[in-house]
Design an enzyme around this catalytic site. Sequence first.
Site, PDB file in Angstrom:
ATOM      1  N   PRO A 261      44.205 -52.160  -4.783  1.00 29.42           N
ATOM      2  CA  PRO A 261      44.042 -53.314  -4.196  1.00 29.42           C
ATOM      3  C   PRO A 261      44.636 -53.244  -2.799  1.00 29.42           C
ATOM      4  O   PRO A 261      45.840 -54.019  -2.710  1.00 29.42           O
ATOM      5  CB  PRO A 261      44.512 -54.202  -4.971  1.00 29.42           C
ATOM      6  CG  PRO A 261      45.599 -53.484  -5.813  1.00 29.42           C
ATOM      7  CD  PRO A 261      45.287 -52.227  -6.049  1.00 29.42           C
ATOM      8  N   CYS A 262      44.390 -52.587  -1.788  1.00 32.17           N
ATOM      9  CA  CYS A 262      44.750 -52.430  -0.351  1.00 32.17           C
ATOM     10  C   CYS A 262      44.441 -53.658   0.319  1.00 32.17           C
ATOM     11  O   CYS A 262      45.309 -54.247   1.035  1.00 32.17           O
ATOM     12  CB  CYS A 262      44.346 -51.508   0.514  1.00 32.17           C
ATOM     13  SG  CYS A 262      42.314 -51.246   0.460  1.00 32.17           S
ATOM     14  N   HIS A 263      43.712 -54.454  -0.316  1.00 30.73           N
ATOM     15  CA  HIS A 263      43.531 -55.970   0.418  1.00 30.73           C
ATOM     16  C   HIS A 263      44.512 -57.048  -0.188  1.00 30.73           C
ATOM     17  O   HIS A 263      44.963 -58.082   0.545  1.00 30.73           O
ATOM     18  CB  HIS A 263      42.121 -56.593  -0.398  1.00 30.73           C
ATOM     19  CG  HIS A 263      42.106 -56.525  -1.693  1.00 30.73           C
ATOM     20  ND1 HIS A 263      41.788 -55.611  -2.446  1.00 30.73           N
ATOM     21  CD2 HIS A 263      42.257 -57.707  -2.521  1.00 30.73           C
ATOM     22  CE1 HIS A 263      41.654 -55.901  -3.905  1.00 30.73           C
ATOM     23  NE2 HIS A 263      42.282 -57.191  -3.765  1.00 30.73           N
TER      24      HIS A 263
END
Length: 293
Positions: A261-263
């Site tokens: 989850p780079c977001h």
Amino acid sequence: MNALAQIDSPPIDVTPDGSDYETVSRVIEMITLDYRDQPSLEAIASELGQSPTQLQKVFTRWAGLSPKAFLQAVTLDHAKRLLGKEELPLLEASYELGLSGPGRLHDLFVTHEAMSPGEWKARGGGLTIRYGFHPSPFGEALVMATDRGLSGLAFADLGHEQAALDDMMRRWPNAEYVPDQEMTAPYVGRVFDRANWSCDRPLKVVLIGTDFQVRVWQSLLKIPFGKAVTYSDVANDIGQPTASRAVGAAVGANPISFVVPCHRALGKSGALTGYHWGLTRKRAILGWEAGNA
């Protein structure tokens, strides 16, 4: 030495020496008894009067896995019992395990491995990566997988599919790419349909990157569903507090969007900053998670 002598030889004692044995024993006991509190490495180290770095090295050397990995294994074992034999609802099981909610429980069922440094240096040489484009809640999804698991997940706007594929192929230019909608389709359901977030079938992902990038991506996997951290938080987590800029670059290079989850990584001020697949998509994903957390 003949075969008979080998059979008669006494077994090698691999018990940790001296204080190391006491340390490992106490960590295992603390995690086994206190898994509901989800104790951090720092909390365990403080309780034992040791530095987190030294404790990590000693435990990993003798136990074969880190304290965090051991805690996850213990938690996962209890999760399977609660969800299986005792048939607790997902939400109730999550809180029984000391987790923040179903989203965090889901994170435990994403298992990952990293390519070796040699495999990375080959830039995909010897790898066969199968790929396919599929509809998703956040636009057309490019799914890429090896025989070891999901290795890439990207997004494309309508009419820009080839650009997304070219972008991903540049990461591992020496790999063999094979279009395979049938093979990649099941991953879409596993990733985006919450009904398929199952403890019985962990989603396997393969991280293909430099050692530093993989450490950053592993740190991202720790961020609970519906939560967010800053690049500085990630830098501190991997033990390089002055590397926020490099962390930001590694976050931007994450090849497995949404799952890794780079977001959930934000700028120091809490601003969304950039996102490789577009800020509008980042807002949509964060909004979806907030509504489902």
